[in-house]
Design a protein around this motif. Structure first.
Motif, PDB file in Angstrom:
ATOM      1  N   LEU A 125     -19.300 -56.916 -42.966  1.00 13.96           N
ATOM      2  CA  LEU A 125     -20.484 -57.311 -42.191  1.00 13.96           C
ATOM      3  C   LEU A 125     -21.732 -57.044 -42.876  1.00 13.96           C
ATOM      4  CD1 LEU A 125     -18.087 -57.439 -40.214  1.00 13.96           C
ATOM      5  CD2 LEU A 125     -19.611 -56.887 -38.245  1.00 13.96           C
ATOM      6  N   TYR A 126     -22.547 -57.829 -43.256  1.00 14.36           N
ATOM      7  CA  TYR A 126     -23.891 -57.614 -44.048  1.00 14.36           C
ATOM      8  C   TYR A 126     -24.992 -57.606 -43.077  1.00 14.36           C
ATOM      9  CZ  TYR A 126     -21.362 -58.339 -48.261  1.00 14.36           C
ATOM     10  OH  TYR A 126     -20.328 -58.070 -49.352  1.00 14.36           O
ATOM     11  N   THR A 127     -25.420 -56.471 -42.830  1.00 13.29           N
ATOM     12  CA  THR A 127     -26.433 -56.129 -41.647  1.00 13.29           C
ATOM     13  C   THR A 127     -27.567 -55.094 -42.267  1.00 13.29           C
ATOM     14  OG1 THR A 127     -26.516 -55.087 -39.665  1.00 13.29           O
ATOM     15  CG2 THR A 127     -24.833 -54.507 -41.001  1.00 13.29           C
ATOM     16  N   PRO A 128     -28.908 -55.135 -41.464  1.00 13.52           N
ATOM     17  CA  PRO A 128     -29.936 -54.255 -41.945  1.00 13.52           C
ATOM     18  C   PRO A 128     -29.638 -53.020 -41.504  1.00 13.52           C
ATOM     19  CG  PRO A 128     -30.841 -56.181 -40.845  1.00 13.52           C
ATOM     20  CD  PRO A 128     -29.184 -56.417 -40.600  1.00 13.52           C
ATOM     21  N   ASP A 129     -28.661 -52.549 -40.380  1.00 15.21           N
ATOM     22  CA  ASP A 129     -28.301 -51.472 -39.697  1.00 15.21           C
ATOM     23  C   ASP A 129     -26.855 -51.418 -39.523  1.00 15.21           C
ATOM     24  OD1 ASP A 129     -28.117 -49.108 -38.227  1.00 15.21           O
ATOM     25  OD2 ASP A 129     -30.202 -49.302 -37.202  1.00 15.21           O
ATOM     26  N   GLY A 130     -26.161 -50.763 -40.063  1.00 12.40           N
ATOM     27  CA  GLY A 130     -24.514 -50.609 -40.074  1.00 12.40           C
ATOM     28  C   GLY A 130     -24.325 -49.913 -38.930  1.00 12.40           C
ATOM     29  N   GLU A 131     -25.011 -48.721 -38.617  1.00 11.72           N
ATOM     30  CA  GLU A 131     -24.603 -47.791 -37.418  1.00 11.72           C
ATOM     31  C   GLU A 131     -24.646 -48.782 -36.208  1.00 11.72           C
ATOM     32  OE1 GLU A 131     -22.932 -45.074 -37.160  1.00 11.72           O
ATOM     33  OE2 GLU A 131     -23.035 -44.612 -39.219  1.00 11.72           O
ATOM     34  N   ALA A 132     -26.032 -49.288 -36.143  1.00  9.27           N
ATOM     35  CA  ALA A 132     -26.274 -50.034 -34.808  1.00  9.27           C
ATOM     36  C   ALA A 132     -25.141 -51.340 -34.553  1.00  9.27           C
ATOM     37  CB  ALA A 132     -27.608 -50.725 -34.876  1.00  9.27           C
ATOM     38  N   THR A 133     -24.909 -51.901 -35.679  1.00  4.16           N
ATOM     39  CA  THR A 133     -23.771 -53.003 -35.664  1.00  4.16           C
ATOM     40  C   THR A 133     -22.683 -52.403 -35.372  1.00  4.16           C
ATOM     41  OG1 THR A 133     -24.952 -54.229 -37.395  1.00  4.16           O
ATOM     42  CG2 THR A 133     -22.949 -54.995 -36.984  1.00  4.16           C
ATOM     43  N   LEU A 134     -22.117 -51.441 -35.721  1.00  4.86           N
ATOM     44  CA  LEU A 134     -20.982 -50.739 -35.481  1.00  4.86           C
ATOM     45  C   LEU A 134     -20.709 -50.635 -33.875  1.00  4.86           C
ATOM     46  CD1 LEU A 134     -18.107 -49.381 -36.116  1.00  4.86           C
ATOM     47  CD2 LEU A 134     -19.162 -47.359 -36.879  1.00  4.86           C
ATOM     48  N   ASN A 135     -22.036 -49.891 -33.403  1.00  8.82           N
ATOM     49  CA  ASN A 135     -21.820 -49.644 -32.087  1.00  8.82           C
ATOM     50  C   ASN A 135     -21.808 -50.920 -31.152  1.00  8.82           C
ATOM     51  OD1 ASN A 135     -22.447 -47.141 -32.131  1.00  8.82           O
ATOM     52  ND2 ASN A 135     -24.749 -47.127 -32.209  1.00  8.82           N
ATOM     53  N   THR A 136     -22.293 -51.964 -31.667  1.00  5.59           N
ATOM     54  CA  THR A 136     -22.012 -53.276 -30.932  1.00  5.59           C
ATOM     55  C   THR A 136     -20.607 -53.576 -31.065  1.00  5.59           C
ATOM     56  OG1 THR A 136     -24.543 -53.795 -31.281  1.00  5.59           O
ATOM     57  CG2 THR A 136     -23.105 -55.613 -30.590  1.00  5.59           C
ATOM     58  N   VAL A 137     -20.262 -53.481 -32.120  1.00  6.53           N
ATOM     59  CA  VAL A 137     -18.774 -54.007 -32.285  1.00  6.53           C
ATOM     60  C   VAL A 137     -17.820 -53.247 -31.289  1.00  6.53           C
ATOM     61  CG1 VAL A 137     -16.733 -53.872 -34.056  1.00  6.53           C
ATOM     62  CG2 VAL A 137     -18.834 -54.764 -34.584  1.00  6.53           C
ATOM     63  N   LEU A 138     -17.926 -51.904 -31.396  1.00  7.61           N
ATOM     64  CA  LEU A 138     -17.221 -50.977 -30.592  1.00  7.61           C
ATOM     65  C   LEU A 138     -17.467 -51.211 -29.099  1.00  7.61           C
ATOM     66  CD1 LEU A 138     -17.421 -47.649 -32.607  1.00  7.61           C
ATOM     67  CD2 LEU A 138     -15.550 -49.414 -32.462  1.00  7.61           C
ATOM     68  N   ALA A 139     -18.467 -51.659 -28.527  1.00  4.03           N
ATOM     69  CA  ALA A 139     -18.796 -51.772 -27.117  1.00  4.03           C
ATOM     70  C   ALA A 139     -18.548 -53.228 -26.736  1.00  4.03           C
ATOM     71  CB  ALA A 139     -20.604 -52.069 -26.947  1.00  4.03           C
ATOM     72  N   ALA A 140     -18.192 -53.952 -27.732  1.00  2.00           N
ATOM     73  CA  ALA A 140     -17.439 -55.384 -27.328  1.00  2.00           C
ATOM     74  C   ALA A 140     -15.945 -55.286 -27.307  1.00  2.00           C
ATOM     75  CB  ALA A 140     -17.812 -56.389 -28.529  1.00  2.00           C
ATOM     76  N   GLY A 141     -15.565 -54.106 -27.311  1.00  2.00           N
ATOM     77  CA  GLY A 141     -14.122 -53.901 -27.149  1.00  2.00           C
ATOM     78  C   GLY A 141     -13.021 -53.947 -28.288  1.00  2.00           C
ATOM     79  N   LEU A 142     -13.565 -54.052 -29.679  1.00  2.00           N
ATOM     80  CA  LEU A 142     -12.774 -54.245 -30.772  1.00  2.00           C
ATOM     81  C   LEU A 142     -12.587 -52.851 -31.254  1.00  2.00           C
ATOM     82  CD1 LEU A 142     -14.525 -57.125 -33.040  1.00  2.00           C
ATOM     83  CD2 LEU A 142     -12.174 -57.149 -32.136  1.00  2.00           C
ATOM     84  N   ARG A 143     -11.246 -52.659 -31.855  1.00  2.00           N
ATOM     85  CA  ARG A 143     -10.816 -51.251 -32.166  1.00  2.00           C
ATOM     86  C   ARG A 143     -10.084 -51.487 -33.597  1.00  2.00           C
ATOM     87  NH1 ARG A 143     -13.950 -50.102 -29.125  1.00  2.00           N
ATOM     88  NH2 ARG A 143     -13.686 -48.751 -26.881  1.00  2.00           N
ATOM     89  N   PRO A 144     -10.953 -51.696 -34.790  1.00  2.00           N
ATOM     90  CA  PRO A 144     -10.489 -51.513 -36.016  1.00  2.00           C
ATOM     91  C   PRO A 144      -9.598 -50.282 -36.379  1.00  2.00           C
ATOM     92  CG  PRO A 144     -12.899 -51.347 -36.158  1.00  2.00           C
ATOM     93  CD  PRO A 144     -12.518 -51.510 -34.744  1.00  2.00           C
ATOM     94  N   VAL A 145      -8.882 -50.392 -37.432  1.00  2.00           N
ATOM     95  CA  VAL A 145      -8.137 -49.315 -37.863  1.00  2.00           C
ATOM     96  C   VAL A 145      -8.989 -48.176 -38.405  1.00  2.00           C
ATOM     97  CG1 VAL A 145      -6.355 -48.297 -39.511  1.00  2.00           C
ATOM     98  CG2 VAL A 145      -6.018 -50.655 -38.134  1.00  2.00           C
ATOM     99  N   SER A 146     -10.078 -48.627 -38.981  1.00  2.00           N
ATOM    100  CA  SER A 146     -10.990 -47.666 -39.788  1.00  2.00           C
ATOM    101  C   SER A 146     -12.394 -48.509 -39.758  1.00  2.00           C
ATOM    102  CB  SER A 146     -10.519 -46.964 -41.117  1.00  2.00           C
ATOM    103  OG  SER A 146     -10.356 -47.920 -42.042  1.00  2.00           O
ATOM    104  N   THR A 147     -13.432 -47.748 -40.052  1.00  2.00           N
ATOM    105  CA  THR A 147     -14.677 -48.255 -40.377  1.00  2.00           C
ATOM    106  C   THR A 147     -15.626 -47.558 -41.402  1.00  2.00           C
ATOM    107  OG1 THR A 147     -15.849 -46.865 -38.551  1.00  2.00           O
ATOM    108  CG2 THR A 147     -15.067 -48.893 -37.777  1.00  2.00           C
TER     109      THR A 147
END
Length: 309
Positions: A266-288
């Motif tokens: 995911l190409y994004t200006p703010d990786g940490e903010a995008t990661l928080n949104t991903v986790l809040a959406a219920g996605l659980r990747p093996v690693s980030t």
């Protein structure tokens, strides 16, 4: 130091049309710059370097090296160039110091001055203790440093380096980077090809990305990253196959998304903010992983991830 306008190189083929290796490129390299060529195999980098080195005539366009025309002044230009080939072609039967001396004599440097220059370059390359050793006893990193030292025997104004650190371990690469940085500080213009994106970021003031014989992009490493990528990249690693199902759920969270066999980028200006949104959406990747964008991201976007034959 180098000026090319509409530079072309074609190779004849017995059955069929000529193969165009370089398809009309424009270049301007000022004195003292470290300039890089990036591109996949077959992009035209080596053909361009050979024309700059005055060992392969151009097919079309205009080319000036050190203000001279290679077609007429090849000998004069080569006397002011240093060349570091991709493969070390040192004389294995001679000592380290003798390799430098013999090469210097090719340029007509007097014997006494040749030995003095060889000793100066042995110190520069950190090879003083190996001066009497035979080349076949050297490590790969030492041979590479010797090849660079040899290319400096004629005090070149322009140094051409083809894949200067290929096959070297990280320590040897960093030692070579330091030597090349010192040369640049001394005013030597560096032209290099490399497949190591971190090397290009470390060494190059400016570079071009070539693809299919053309220049796809030009600029400093920072400019190219800003133009063709985002500030950060979020890598989401999944079990194989799960990443495709996850893609629609993150489609609106990044400027651009790449789907790889085991992850999403995911190409994004703010990786940490995008990661928080991903986790809040219920996605659980093996690693980030959140990382800054690199030249490799730019390179792959411009030239693709598929191999080119």
């Amino acid at each position: 130091m180098i000026s090319a306008i509409g530079l072309r190189k074609s190779f004849p083929v017995k059955s069929g049309p000529d193969v165009e290796a370089v398809r009309g490129i424009d270049l301007q390299v000022p004195r003292g710059e470290a300039f890089g060529f990036l591109g996949p195999n077959g992009a035209g980098k080596s053909s361009t370097m050979r024309m700059i080195a005055c060992v392969s005539p151009r097919t079309g366009g205009d080319l000036r090296i050190l203000g001279l025309d290679p077609a007429r002044d090849g000998v004069r230009i080569r006397a002011r160039l240093g060349v570091v080939p991709q493969q070390d072609n040192l004389d294995e039967e001679l000592s380290v110091r003798e390799n430098l001396f013999i090469y210097g004599r090719y340029f007509g440097i007097p014997r006494r001055a040749c030995w003095a220059k060889a000793d100066e370059l042995l110190e520069f390359a950190q090879l003083q203790e190996k001066s009497r050793a035979r080349v076949d006893a050297l490590s790969g990193g030492m041979k590479r440093r010797l090849t660079i030292a040899r290319s400096l025997m004629n005090d070149p104004e322009l140094l051409l380096l083809d894949e200067p650190t290929t096959g070297l371990d990280p320590q040897a690469r960093h030692v070579l980077w330091d030597r090349l940085f010192r040369l640049k500080q001394q005013g030597v213009t560096l032209i290099l090809t490399t497949h190591y994106m971190d090397e290009a970021e470390q060494l190059c003031d400016r570079l071009v990305v070539m693809d299919d014989g053309r220049i796809a992009a030009e600029g400093s490493p920072a400019e190219l990253i800003e133009r063709f990528s985002t500030r950060e990249v979020l890598e989401l690693r999944f079990t194989p196959g799960a990443q495709e199902a996850a893609e629609p759920r993150v489609a609106d969270l990044a400027e651009r998304i790449e789907v790889l066999p085991d992850r999403l980028l995911l190409y994004t200006p703010d990786g940490e903010a995008t990661l928080n949104t991903v986790l809040a959406a219920g996605l659980r990747p093996v690693s980030t992983l959140v990382r800054r964008s690199t030249l490799e991201d730019v390179f792959l976007r411009l030239t693709g991830r598929s191999l080119v034959d």
